[in-house]
Design an enzyme around this catalytic site. Structure first.
Site, mmCIF file in Angstrom:
data_model
loop_
_atom_site.group_PDB
_atom_site.id
_atom_site.type_symbol
_atom_site.label_atom_id
_atom_site.label_comp_id
_atom_site.label_asym_id
_atom_site.label_seq_id
_atom_site.Cartn_x
_atom_site.Cartn_y
_atom_site.Cartn_z
ATOM 1 N N GLY A 1 0.807 -1.221 0.000
ATOM 2 C CA GLY A 1 0.000 0.000 0.000
ATOM 3 C C GLY A 1 0.839 1.269 0.000
ATOM 4 N N THR A 2 1.900 1.281 0.781
ATOM 5 C CA THR A 2 2.736 2.483 0.857
ATOM 6 C C THR A 2 3.300 2.822 -0.515
ATOM 7 O OG1 THR A 2 3.282 2.003 3.152
ATOM 8 C CG2 THR A 2 4.780 3.476 1.969
ATOM 9 N N GLN B 1 -7.650 -0.207 3.031
ATOM 10 C CA GLN B 1 -8.516 -0.796 4.063
ATOM 11 C C GLN B 1 -9.862 -1.249 3.515
ATOM 12 O OE1 GLN B 1 -7.834 -1.700 7.055
ATOM 13 N NE2 GLN B 1 -5.838 -0.715 7.293
ATOM 14 N N HIS C 1 -1.614 -7.623 2.306
ATOM 15 C CA HIS C 1 -1.543 -8.182 3.664
ATOM 16 C C HIS C 1 -2.727 -7.785 4.538
ATOM 17 C CE1 HIS C 1 -0.022 -4.819 6.308
ATOM 18 N NE2 HIS C 1 0.435 -4.335 5.162
ATOM 19 N N THR D 1 12.403 -6.546 -10.782
ATOM 20 C CA THR D 1 11.912 -7.890 -11.096
ATOM 21 C C THR D 1 10.659 -8.179 -10.279
ATOM 22 O OG1 THR D 1 14.166 -8.564 -11.521
ATOM 23 C CG2 THR D 1 12.573 -10.337 -11.155
ATOM 24 N N CYS E 1 1.390 2.045 12.487
ATOM 25 C CA CYS E 1 2.628 2.816 12.382
ATOM 26 C C CYS E 1 2.800 3.747 13.571
ATOM 27 C CB CYS E 1 2.631 3.647 11.100
ATOM 28 S SG CYS E 1 1.944 2.760 9.719
HETATM 29 C C1 LIG Z 1 -5.144 3.192 4.729
HETATM 30 C C2 LIG Z 1 -3.769 2.611 4.577
HETATM 31 N N1 LIG Z 1 -2.993 3.012 3.563
HETATM 32 C C3 LIG Z 1 -1.767 2.516 3.375
HETATM 33 C C4 LIG Z 1 -1.238 1.582 4.217
HETATM 34 C C5 LIG Z 1 0.133 1.053 3.972
HETATM 35 O O1 LIG Z 1 0.060 -0.239 3.409
HETATM 36 P P1 LIG Z 1 1.296 -1.239 3.470
HETATM 37 O O2 LIG Z 1 1.407 -1.693 4.900
HETATM 38 O O3 LIG Z 1 0.936 -2.339 2.537
HETATM 39 O O4 LIG Z 1 2.502 -0.486 3.020
HETATM 40 C C6 LIG Z 1 -1.999 1.136 5.309
HETATM 41 C C7 LIG Z 1 -1.457 0.170 6.289
HETATM 42 O O5 LIG Z 1 -1.792 0.203 7.444
HETATM 43 C C8 LIG Z 1 -3.313 1.668 5.477
HETATM 44 O O6 LIG Z 1 -4.093 1.277 6.487
#
Ligand SMILES: Cc1ncc(COP(=O)(O)O)c(C=O)c1O
Length: 393
Positions: A71-72, A184, A206, A242, A328
């Site tokens: 996600g990040t 989410q 995940h 890759t 986080c």
């Molecule tokens: C709303 C939201 N965006 C982005 C992320 C980041 O995702 P990832 O942990 O896959 O990098 C999270 C993870 O908690 C999230 O809840």
């Protein structure tokens, strides 16, 4: 002591079916998907099948799915990749005060690079007000980024309405696009990128019973996105590196599972029963975000007079994993920026705890959690009262 897990918005256990799929892909799909020999082609086939599965799940075409590391990265790629690619003078981006740090920090990076960013406020129930977004759009605005569902409160945003505003402006000739962090929402509410009307949509495996390290970004056809990491021309030159074939296979299997067996109804029933029991048995408890439309698995509760961290620790000792909100930021003493943006004072924001249910939770587990929360809240309040009396003695 048995352990019960109620922190699914942080991460989820990997489904046995997904473990099986990833093991098989690690064994037989080890090739480099860019190689022309049979091993490479086998890996390519596995990768493309996973891409089709994810595309089908969100109503996209396979060519519109870019695999990322999660996600990040999807958020970084969407925001930086779109904004940096725009040549508009005096570029401007709109996002909201309640986004995940993956979005907020990408926007801060854009600010460092000279792009103006507006952080739109939310109403007291945590929902973004579409008119507020409309009000902030300028002729220089190139991107609007609003999350689909909030990770801390579960509030589902009026995304289709906001995307329609952005589309109207684009139809008048402005090069403006709509991104949403769907990390989410995916797997917890139906997601169709065409119905939502978004141009970019971030996903992470995940959060839906697949492993960490794999995610995807939906990039609508014709959206001018440029990659933000440099190397080979993988993923249609949008994401060099890759490809993580076993990860993609795992993500594909996870969405297949989610679509064969949707869990939202079961989650909503268990969550609502949990909340009712807590509200009935503890004095003054409030649901953060109610009555806004929320993810069916998420319950963020304010317990007046109870330190959130102390409650999390008390529950952990009893075998229950819950959280203060964003994974986080847990462990830090800073109160949640989401709850502050919703108008909770700092002291109250520290008295909130998030419970997030998942695929393998049962009614019995949820009842046991409710019992443990009620007992712990009473114990902690009793301890506070005793401390205050001793201080005044
Ligand atoms: C709303 C939201 N965006 C982005 C992320 C980041 O995702 P990832 O942990 O896959 O990098 C999270 C993870 O908690 C999230 O809840």
């Amino acid at each position: 002591m048995s352990r019960f897990y109620f922190d699914h918005n942080a991460t989820t256990p990997v489904a046995p079916e997904v473990i099986e799929a990833i093991s098989e892909a690690l064994r037989s799909g080890f090739g480099n998907a860019s190689s022309i020999h049979a091993e490479g082609q086998n890996a390519r086939q596995l990768l493309e099948r996973a891409r089709r599965q994810i595309a089908a799940y969100v109503g996209a075409s396979a060519a519109e799915i870019v695999f990322t590391s999660g996600g990040t990265e999807s958020d970084n790629l969407a925001i930086l990749g779109l904004a940096r690619n725009s040549r508009a003078p005096g570029k401007h981006v709109i996002t909201t005060a309640i986004e995940h740090p993956a979005v907020l920090e990408s926007c801060r990076q854009l600010e460092n690079e000279g792009t103006a960013v507006t952080y739109a406020p939310v109403g007291p129930n945590g929902a973004v007000v579409p008119d507020e977004i409309r009000r902030h759009i300028r002729p220089e605005t190139v991107l609007v980024s609003v999350m689909h569902a909030n990770n801390e409160t579960g509030i589902v945003q009026p995304l289709a309405e906001i995307a329609a505003i952005v589309r109207d402006v684009r139809e008048s000739g402005q090069k403006i696009y709509m991104h949403s962090d769907g990390v989410q929402a995916l797997g917890k509410v139906p997601v169709n990128v065409a119905t939502l009307g978004v141009d970019l949509y971030s996903m992470s495996a995940h959060k839906m019973n697949a492993p960490k390290g794999i995610g995807a970004l939906y990039v609508r056809k014709d959206v001018p996105l440029r990659g933000i990491q440099f190397g080979g021309r993988h993923e249609r030159a949008r994401r060099a590196g890759t490809e993580n074939v076993p990860g993609a296979v795992a993500f594909g299997r996870a969405v297949e599972l989610a679509s064969a067996e949707p869990i939202w109804r079961k989650l909503a029933q268990m969550r609502d029963r949990f909340e009712q029991r807590i509200l009935d048995a503890t004095h003054g408890t409030e649901i953060n975000g109610a009555p806004a439309f929320r993810l069916p698995n998420t319950s963020n509760l304010y317990f007046p007079g109870v330190d959130g961290e102390a409650l999390i620790i008390a529950l952990d000792l009893k075998g229950f994993a819950v959280s203060s909100g964003a994974a986080c930021s847990s462990g830090s003493v800073e109160p949640s920026h989401v709850l502050l943006a919703m108008g909770r004072p700092k002291r109250e924001a520290r008295q909130c705890v998030r419970f997030s249910l998942g695929r393998y939770n049962t009614e019995e587990q949820v009842d046991a959690l409710a019992d443990a929360v009620i007992a712990s809240v009473q114990q902690l309040r009793g301890a506070n009262r005793k401390e205050r009396l001793e201080q005044h003695a």
